[in-house]
Design an enzyme around this catalytic site. Structure first.
Site, short mmCIF file in Angstrom:
data_model
loop_
_atom_site.label_atom_id
_atom_site.label_comp_id
_atom_site.label_asym_id
_atom_site.label_seq_id
_atom_site.Cartn_x
_atom_site.Cartn_y
_atom_site.Cartn_z
N GLU A 102 13.19 -58.66 -148.75
CA GLU A 102 12.04 -58.34 -147.92
C GLU A 102 12.15 -56.91 -147.37
O GLU A 102 13.25 -56.38 -147.21
CB GLU A 102 11.96 -59.32 -146.74
CG GLU A 102 11.70 -60.74 -147.22
CD GLU A 102 11.48 -61.74 -146.09
OE1 GLU A 102 10.53 -62.51 -146.19
OE2 GLU A 102 12.25 -61.73 -145.11
N CYS A 115 11.41 -50.56 -142.76
CA CYS A 115 12.72 -51.20 -142.66
C CYS A 115 13.03 -51.81 -144.02
O CYS A 115 12.32 -52.71 -144.48
CB CYS A 115 12.66 -52.28 -141.57
SG CYS A 115 14.19 -53.23 -141.43
N CYS A 122 23.57 -61.39 -147.57
CA CYS A 122 24.55 -60.57 -146.85
C CYS A 122 25.84 -61.38 -146.72
O CYS A 122 25.81 -62.59 -146.56
CB CYS A 122 24.02 -60.22 -145.46
SG CYS A 122 25.09 -59.09 -144.54
N CYS A 126 27.13 -62.83 -139.64
CA CYS A 126 26.83 -62.78 -138.19
C CYS A 126 26.13 -64.07 -137.78
O CYS A 126 25.19 -64.52 -138.43
CB CYS A 126 25.97 -61.56 -137.87
SG CYS A 126 26.82 -60.01 -138.27
N CYS A 129 22.09 -64.21 -137.19
CA CYS A 129 21.22 -63.50 -138.13
C CYS A 129 20.81 -64.41 -139.29
O CYS A 129 21.67 -65.04 -139.91
CB CYS A 129 21.95 -62.27 -138.66
SG CYS A 129 20.96 -61.33 -139.86
N GLY A 182 21.04 -57.33 -145.66
CA GLY A 182 22.26 -56.77 -146.22
C GLY A 182 22.98 -55.81 -145.30
O GLY A 182 22.47 -55.38 -144.27
N GLU A 183 24.21 -55.48 -145.70
CA GLU A 183 25.04 -54.53 -144.97
C GLU A 183 25.14 -53.27 -145.84
O GLU A 183 25.83 -53.26 -146.87
CB GLU A 183 26.42 -55.16 -144.72
CG GLU A 183 27.52 -54.20 -144.29
CD GLU A 183 27.13 -53.33 -143.08
OE1 GLU A 183 26.56 -53.85 -142.11
OE2 GLU A 183 27.40 -52.12 -143.14
N SER A 214 22.16 -48.58 -140.57
CA SER A 214 22.73 -49.47 -139.56
C SER A 214 23.86 -50.29 -140.16
O SER A 214 23.73 -50.82 -141.26
CB SER A 214 21.64 -50.39 -139.02
OG SER A 214 22.17 -51.29 -138.06
N SER A 237 25.88 -51.94 -135.02
CA SER A 237 25.52 -53.21 -134.39
C SER A 237 26.71 -53.72 -133.60
O SER A 237 27.65 -54.27 -134.16
CB SER A 237 25.12 -54.21 -135.47
OG SER A 237 23.97 -53.74 -136.15
N LEU A 238 26.66 -53.52 -132.29
CA LEU A 238 27.83 -53.83 -131.45
C LEU A 238 27.76 -55.26 -130.90
O LEU A 238 28.64 -56.07 -131.15
CB LEU A 238 27.92 -52.80 -130.32
CG LEU A 238 29.25 -52.69 -129.60
CD1 LEU A 238 30.38 -52.37 -130.56
CD2 LEU A 238 29.18 -51.61 -128.51
N HIS A 239 26.76 -55.56 -130.13
CA HIS A 239 26.46 -56.92 -129.62
C HIS A 239 27.46 -57.51 -128.63
O HIS A 239 27.17 -58.51 -127.98
CB HIS A 239 26.26 -57.93 -130.76
CG HIS A 239 25.26 -57.49 -131.77
ND1 HIS A 239 23.98 -57.12 -131.44
CD2 HIS A 239 25.35 -57.33 -133.12
CE1 HIS A 239 23.32 -56.78 -132.55
NE2 HIS A 239 24.14 -56.88 -133.58
N CYS A 356 14.07 -58.10 -136.33
CA CYS A 356 15.49 -57.88 -136.62
C CYS A 356 16.17 -59.24 -136.82
O CYS A 356 16.02 -60.14 -136.00
CB CYS A 356 16.19 -57.18 -135.47
SG CYS A 356 15.51 -55.59 -135.06
N1 SAH Z 1 23.97 -55.25 -141.62
C1 SAH Z 1 23.48 -54.10 -140.91
C2 SAH Z 1 22.03 -53.85 -141.18
C3 SAH Z 1 21.08 -54.92 -140.64
S1 SAH Z 1 20.29 -54.24 -139.27
C4 SAH Z 1 23.76 -54.27 -139.42
O1 SAH Z 1 24.16 -55.36 -139.03
O2 SAH Z 1 23.65 -53.31 -138.69
C5 SAH Z 1 19.66 -55.60 -138.48
C6 SAH Z 1 19.91 -55.51 -137.01
O3 SAH Z 1 19.35 -56.68 -136.39
C7 SAH Z 1 21.40 -55.55 -136.66
O4 SAH Z 1 21.64 -54.79 -135.54
C8 SAH Z 1 21.60 -57.00 -136.39
O5 SAH Z 1 22.76 -57.24 -135.64
C9 SAH Z 1 20.34 -57.32 -135.64
N2 SAH Z 1 20.04 -58.75 -135.60
C10 SAH Z 1 20.47 -59.70 -136.44
N3 SAH Z 1 19.97 -60.90 -136.11
C11 SAH Z 1 19.20 -60.69 -135.02
C12 SAH Z 1 18.40 -61.54 -134.23
N4 SAH Z 1 18.30 -62.84 -134.49
N5 SAH Z 1 17.72 -60.98 -133.20
C13 SAH Z 1 17.80 -59.66 -132.95
N6 SAH Z 1 18.54 -58.80 -133.68
C14 SAH Z 1 19.23 -59.32 -134.70
#
Ligand code: SAH
Length: 365
Positions: A102, A115, A122, A126, A129, A182-183, A214, A237-239, A356
């Site tokens: 997508e 995007c 992937c 996570c 996700c 994907g990453e 990202s 993507s820290l979280h 996201c």
């Molecule tokens: N794999 C890469 C590229 C994907 S970017 C990465 O992780 O950075 C997608 C972004 O959306 C990332 O920051 C990811 O952590 C975030 N994301 C994933 N699931 C999400 C969700 N359910 N709600 C909000 N952000 C989310």
């Protein structure tokens, strides 16, 4: 359905999977002069042609011969969904081997942001996700990555297809974020081949500063990106700011822990002088407390960065809920009070699962 192991690209029939040099060899092998390759290249990257039939300065017989053995784009659009607000479109594409990815187009005042996906599925796992749910199917080829951009560039320019969106100026893709499925750092070679074609003056010609990559934080690849010499933006993507929590949310953290990741980001900034974005999805009761906000502010001291807070988007079969508006506001205020630049990212296209972390290779929304 044929599954290609990760890292191996299927040999597609799409001319997008050939560099200009390879395209030139291909065209010459058919007995045509080399300048025909440059014409085809221009049709693809600058006029966004999707078929050989459109390439009207090629001899009719040549167009027919090409169409018999190759395709322009490897993508076949399957579904297109537009958000209620009419400002976000999600497209699901089928790849030549049946895999699906997508991409999402977002219209802002002066920006047209795309995007795009770098892998089908992937491998990062996570826990919040949707893309992680099905695991990794395969890497996308450089052509499959670039094709997503060319598809929407054509859509914006012509505005003659359904679904209809109110596209006013600008009618070009102004920004690209590698934040789809994907990453990107797990498909490094193909992603960077794609970036070079997207930024090349004789390719798509977008300024590198308008592209953001990202990553979950694959440290060796961050170091590699620092040496690319192309001014693409880096988002991490820290979280979570501590290892116990981050390893639960973002499993690659077990291999690349927070302190080492932040050290890699500091090295990256020292080398490139470029501000880095940290993404932080706020999950109710998990990573949205004031104490965690304070800890994050302390860990990011002295790093040239911006924090993008994203209230979690809902995904299937998950107990995770978005942080409340109040907790989100408090989190951003604590970061700002600690001297950290931070904003809450606007949510887009949630009802069509275009937000996201909501992208998946499913047929329906
Ligand atoms: N794999 C890469 C590229 C994907 S970017 C990465 O992780 O950075 C997608 C972004 O959306 C990332 O920051 C990811 O952590 C975030 N994301 C994933 N699931 C999400 C969700 N359910 N709600 C909000 N952000 C989310």
């Amino acid at each position: 359905m044929q599954i290609t192991p990760p890292g191996v690209s299927p040999i597609g029939r799409s001319l997008l999977d050939r560099s200009l040099q390879e395209l030139s060899e291909y065209v010459q092998a058919t007995g045509a002069p080399a300048y025909r390759a440059r014409q085809i290249h221009e049709w693809i990257y600058q006029k966004y042609a999707r078929s050989f039939e459109e390439m009207t300065n090629l001899p009719r017989a040549m167009r027919a011969a090409l169409a018999a053995q190759a395709t322009v784009t490897p993508l076949e659009p399957v579904t297109r969904l537009v958000s209620q607000a009419g400002d976000t479109q999600k497209a699901l594409f089928r790849l030549p081997d049946g895999e699906r990815v997508e991409a999402v187009l977002m219209l802002y005042d002066t920006r047209r942001t795309l995007c795009i996906s770098s892998q089908a599925g992937c491998a990062m796992g996570c826990s919040f996700c949707a893309t992680a749910l099905d695991g990794l199917r395969r890497n996308l080829t450089a052509g499959e990555i670039v094709a997503q951009v060319l598809f929407f560039a054509r859509y914006l320019r012509d505005a003659d297809e359904t679904p209809v969106m109110r596209v006013k100026r600008p009618t070009t893709v102004t920004n690209i974020v590698l934040m789809g499925m994907g990453e990107p750092m797990h498909n490094y070679e193909n992603v960077w081949t794609a970036i070079r074609r997207l930024t090349a003056a004789d390719g798509f010609g977008l300024g590198a500063r308008h592209i953001t990559l990202s990553t979950v934080g694959l440290i060796p690849m961050i170091d590699r990106m620092a040496d690319e010499g192309i001014q693409v933006n880096l988002a991490v993507s820290l979280h979570a700011s501590n290892n116990a929590l981050r390893s639960k949310l973002v499993p690659p953290n077990r291999r690349y822990p927070v302190d080492e990741l932040l050290a890699a980001v500091r090295r990256y900034i020292a080398k490139t002088n470029r501000r880095v974005t940290f993404e932080y999805a706020l999950i109710q009761g998990i990573n949205d407390s004031p104490a965690l906000a304070r800890d994050l502010a302390i860990k990011l001291q002295g790093i040239l960065c911006h924090v993008n807070l994203i209230p979690l988007n809902p995904i299937p079969d998950s107990s995770f809920q978005p942080a409340s508006a109040r907790d989100t506001q408090r989190f951003v205020e604590i970061l700002q009070a600690g001297g950290i630049s931070a904003t809450v990212r606007m949510r887009r296209g949630i009802e069509i699962n275009a937000g996201c972390g909501q992208l998946r290779n499913a047929v329906a929304a």
